[in-house]
Design a protein around this motif. Structure first.
Motif, PDB file in Angstrom:
ATOM      1  N   LEU A 191       0.721  -1.208   0.057  1.00 36.06           N
ATOM      2  CA  LEU A 191       0.061   0.004   0.062  1.00 36.06           C
ATOM      3  C   LEU A 191       0.836   1.170  -0.113  1.00 36.06           C
ATOM      4  O   LEU A 191       0.327   2.183  -0.529  1.00 36.06           O
ATOM      5  CB  LEU A 191      -0.854  -0.055   1.241  1.00 36.06           C
ATOM      6  CG  LEU A 191      -2.062  -1.148   1.247  1.00 36.06           C
ATOM      7  CD1 LEU A 191      -2.794  -1.094   2.502  1.00 36.06           C
ATOM      8  CD2 LEU A 191      -3.098  -0.722   0.151  1.00 36.06           C
ATOM      9  N   PHE A 192       1.799   1.259   0.549  1.00 36.50           N
ATOM     10  CA  PHE A 192       2.841   2.376   0.815  1.00 36.50           C
ATOM     11  C   PHE A 192       4.054   2.554   0.032  1.00 36.50           C
ATOM     12  O   PHE A 192       4.583   3.477   0.444  1.00 36.50           O
ATOM     13  CB  PHE A 192       2.702   2.783   2.144  1.00 36.50           C
ATOM     14  CG  PHE A 192       1.669   2.763   3.078  1.00 36.50           C
ATOM     15  CD1 PHE A 192       0.777   4.046   2.793  1.00 36.50           C
ATOM     16  CD2 PHE A 192       1.026   1.923   3.975  1.00 36.50           C
ATOM     17  CE1 PHE A 192      -0.505   4.055   3.409  1.00 36.50           C
ATOM     18  CE2 PHE A 192      -0.132   1.867   4.326  1.00 36.50           C
ATOM     19  CZ  PHE A 192      -0.997   3.027   4.326  1.00 36.50           C
ATOM     20  N   PHE A 193       4.724   1.335  -0.371  1.00 33.39           N
ATOM     21  CA  PHE A 193       6.096   1.515  -0.512  1.00 33.39           C
ATOM     22  C   PHE A 193       6.208   1.035  -2.049  1.00 33.39           C
ATOM     23  O   PHE A 193       7.285   1.521  -2.688  1.00 33.39           O
ATOM     24  CB  PHE A 193       7.018   0.675   0.334  1.00 33.39           C
ATOM     25  CG  PHE A 193       7.193   1.462   1.691  1.00 33.39           C
ATOM     26  CD1 PHE A 193       8.119   2.407   1.779  1.00 33.39           C
ATOM     27  CD2 PHE A 193       6.408   1.039   2.597  1.00 33.39           C
ATOM     28  CE1 PHE A 193       8.226   2.887   2.887  1.00 33.39           C
ATOM     29  CE2 PHE A 193       6.533   1.689   3.888  1.00 33.39           C
ATOM     30  CZ  PHE A 193       7.417   2.697   4.038  1.00 33.39           C
ATOM     31  N   LEU A 194       5.554   0.037  -2.341  1.00 37.92           N
ATOM     32  CA  LEU A 194       5.820  -0.663  -3.689  1.00 37.92           C
ATOM     33  C   LEU A 194       5.130  -0.052  -4.724  1.00 37.92           C
ATOM     34  O   LEU A 194       3.851   0.353  -4.379  1.00 37.92           O
ATOM     35  CB  LEU A 194       5.558  -2.264  -3.767  1.00 37.92           C
ATOM     36  CG  LEU A 194       6.357  -3.120  -2.810  1.00 37.92           C
ATOM     37  CD1 LEU A 194       6.058  -4.445  -2.882  1.00 37.92           C
ATOM     38  CD2 LEU A 194       7.694  -3.025  -3.221  1.00 37.92           C
ATOM     39  N   LYS A 195       5.486   0.142  -6.016  1.00 39.03           N
ATOM     40  CA  LYS A 195       4.673   0.860  -6.976  1.00 39.03           C
ATOM     41  C   LYS A 195       4.261  -0.030  -8.335  1.00 39.03           C
ATOM     42  O   LYS A 195       3.397   0.046  -8.628  1.00 39.03           O
ATOM     43  CB  LYS A 195       5.616   1.977  -7.753  1.00 39.03           C
ATOM     44  CG  LYS A 195       6.078   3.102  -6.484  1.00 39.03           C
ATOM     45  CD  LYS A 195       4.962   3.693  -5.836  1.00 39.03           C
ATOM     46  CE  LYS A 195       5.340   4.765  -4.969  1.00 39.03           C
ATOM     47  NZ  LYS A 195       4.455   5.409  -4.387  1.00 39.03           N
ATOM     48  N   LYS A 196       5.233  -1.191  -8.275  1.00 39.13           N
ATOM     49  CA  LYS A 196       4.861  -1.664  -9.422  1.00 39.13           C
ATOM     50  C   LYS A 196       3.798  -3.001  -9.075  1.00 39.13           C
ATOM     51  O   LYS A 196       4.087  -3.637  -7.996  1.00 39.13           O
ATOM     52  CB  LYS A 196       5.960  -2.414 -10.168  1.00 39.13           C
ATOM     53  CG  LYS A 196       7.036  -1.483 -10.908  1.00 39.13           C
ATOM     54  CD  LYS A 196       8.344  -2.159 -11.433  1.00 39.13           C
ATOM     55  CE  LYS A 196       9.117  -1.050 -11.997  1.00 39.13           C
ATOM     56  NZ  LYS A 196      10.464  -1.706 -12.536  1.00 39.13           N
ATOM     57  N   ALA A 197       3.040  -3.403 -10.183  1.00 37.56           N
ATOM     58  CA  ALA A 197       1.700  -4.474  -9.822  1.00 37.56           C
ATOM     59  C   ALA A 197       2.775  -5.805  -9.264  1.00 37.56           C
ATOM     60  O   ALA A 197       2.334  -6.581  -8.678  1.00 37.56           O
ATOM     61  CB  ALA A 197       0.821  -4.698 -10.980  1.00 37.56           C
ATOM     62  N   ARG A 198       3.811  -6.067 -10.112  1.00 39.66           N
ATOM     63  CA  ARG A 198       4.452  -7.430 -10.337  1.00 39.66           C
ATOM     64  C   ARG A 198       5.130  -7.470  -8.788  1.00 39.66           C
ATOM     65  O   ARG A 198       5.006  -8.765  -8.258  1.00 39.66           O
ATOM     66  CB  ARG A 198       5.433  -7.462 -11.127  1.00 39.66           C
ATOM     67  CG  ARG A 198       6.235  -8.799 -11.239  1.00 39.66           C
ATOM     68  CD  ARG A 198       7.359  -8.700 -12.433  1.00 39.66           C
ATOM     69  NE  ARG A 198       8.207 -10.098 -12.354  1.00 39.66           N
ATOM     70  CZ  ARG A 198       9.264 -10.272 -13.117  1.00 39.66           C
ATOM     71  NH1 ARG A 198       9.670  -9.177 -13.912  1.00 39.66           N
ATOM     72  NH2 ARG A 198      10.042 -11.247 -12.927  1.00 39.66           N
ATOM     73  N   GLN A 199       5.718  -6.433  -8.284  1.00 43.50           N
ATOM     74  CA  GLN A 199       6.283  -6.321  -6.804  1.00 43.50           C
ATOM     75  C   GLN A 199       5.375  -6.767  -5.800  1.00 43.50           C
ATOM     76  O   GLN A 199       5.314  -7.310  -5.071  1.00 43.50           O
ATOM     77  CB  GLN A 199       7.033  -5.231  -6.701  1.00 43.50           C
ATOM     78  CG  GLN A 199       8.198  -4.871  -7.700  1.00 43.50           C
ATOM     79  CD  GLN A 199       8.963  -3.495  -7.356  1.00 43.50           C
ATOM     80  OE1 GLN A 199       8.039  -2.423  -6.911  1.00 43.50           O
ATOM     81  NE2 GLN A 199       9.949  -3.233  -7.588  1.00 43.50           N
ATOM     82  N   LYS A 200       4.049  -6.149  -6.188  1.00 46.66           N
ATOM     83  CA  LYS A 200       3.070  -6.145  -5.207  1.00 46.66           C
ATOM     84  C   LYS A 200       2.411  -7.895  -5.271  1.00 46.66           C
ATOM     85  O   LYS A 200       2.267  -8.326  -4.039  1.00 46.66           O
ATOM     86  CB  LYS A 200       1.872  -5.384  -5.434  1.00 46.66           C
ATOM     87  CG  LYS A 200       2.278  -3.791  -5.318  1.00 46.66           C
ATOM     88  CD  LYS A 200       0.857  -3.179  -5.572  1.00 46.66           C
ATOM     89  CE  LYS A 200       1.460  -1.404  -5.316  1.00 46.66           C
ATOM     90  NZ  LYS A 200       0.062  -0.690  -5.463  1.00 46.66           N
ATOM     91  N   TRP A 201       2.332  -8.323  -6.251  1.00 51.01           N
ATOM     92  CA  TRP A 201       1.838  -9.647  -6.375  1.00 51.01           C
ATOM     93  C   TRP A 201       3.078 -10.448  -5.664  1.00 51.01           C
ATOM     94  O   TRP A 201       2.608 -11.726  -5.316  1.00 51.01           O
ATOM     95  CB  TRP A 201       1.758 -10.061  -7.774  1.00 51.01           C
ATOM     96  CG  TRP A 201       0.302  -9.816  -8.419  1.00 51.01           C
ATOM     97  CD1 TRP A 201       0.003  -8.804  -9.083  1.00 51.01           C
ATOM     98  CD2 TRP A 201      -0.763 -10.602  -8.108  1.00 51.01           C
ATOM     99  NE1 TRP A 201      -1.349  -8.701  -9.390  1.00 51.01           N
ATOM    100  CE2 TRP A 201      -2.004  -9.600  -8.653  1.00 51.01           C
ATOM    101  CE3 TRP A 201      -1.053 -11.512  -7.200  1.00 51.01           C
ATOM    102  CZ2 TRP A 201      -3.262 -10.318  -8.642  1.00 51.01           C
ATOM    103  CZ3 TRP A 201      -2.442 -11.921  -6.984  1.00 51.01           C
ATOM    104  CH2 TRP A 201      -3.595 -11.157  -7.938  1.00 51.01           C
TER     105      TRP A 201
END
Length: 218
Positions: free
Chosen positions: A153-163
């Motif tokens: 929610l607060f640090f990662l920008k890329k969808a791949r990283q979040k997944w």
């Protein structure tokens, strides 16, 4: 910024928190009344999971069970608290620290000492205390779940990283929960309840975060 776009998410958090709280209370009620369906569930899953215990797997799951232990989670929680204090401010770090304190220690221990459910007899590691709910399941869900959600929610920008973070957190929590049953220190219902307890806590805690002025000050 977040408040204008997160109104639907606020409702989802309330629904999620209530859903998991009801699941936890259902398990707790069933344990207290020694419900037949719960006994059958625990016996069936125990047989499925522990029917073929092997030394390499025992060693493997001992490693993962330690990742949900009090010492490791306390150390990781302190490090996360300091990181959030530096990057998001004191209020944000206090919110995270209070959530972790509840999920890792306070709530599981309160319920354990109310229910007083004995642990299974065929344990593969030495451990004391009561069985319901699993403190490892609750603690690992609280810490790794909270950490993953904060990163997403607060640090990662890329969808791949979040997944990737989401999948890693899910796998780690699942392995820790599985390890508690495999090593014979908890019934399956203990780990389901521990997970549900902290999943409910996280949902309500993030609801409070988004509704409070903490984000505006961080």
């Amino acid at each position: 910024m977040l408040n204008s776009k997160k109104q639907p998410a606020h409702s989802i958090l309330l629904v999620s928190g209530t859903f998991f709280a009801l699941i936890f209370l259902f398990f707790w009620r069933s344990v207290s009344t020694k419900a037949e369906w719960l006994t059958q569930l625990d016996q069936s899953l125990n047989h499925l999971i522990r029917s073929d215990l092997k030394e390499p797997f025992i060693k493997f799951f001992k490693v993962f069970t330690d990742l949900g232990g009090t010492m490791i989670l306390t150390l990781f929680s302190v490090l996360l608290f300091l990181f959030l204090w530096k990057t998001k401010g004191l209020l944000f770090s206090l919110w995270a620290g209070f959530t972790l304190l509840l999920g890792e220690l306070v709530l599981p221990q309160i319920v354990k000492h109310i229910e007083l459910r004995p642990r299974p007899l065929d344990k593969l590691i030495s451990i004391s205390g009561y069985s319901f709910p699993s403190g490892h399941a609750a603690g690992s869900t609280a810490f790794y779940g909270l950490t993953a959600l904060i990163l997403i929610l607060f640090f990662l920008k890329k969808a791949r990283q979040k997944w990737i973070i989401s999948i890693l957190a899910f796998l780690l929590i699942s392995l820790i929960m599985f390890s508690r049953v495999y090593l014979g220190v908890h019934y399956p219902s203990d780990v389901f309840a521990g997970f549900s307890l902290s999943a409910s806590l996280l949902s309500f805690s993030f609801y409070f975060l988004f509704k409070s002025p903490i984000l505006q000050r961080s």
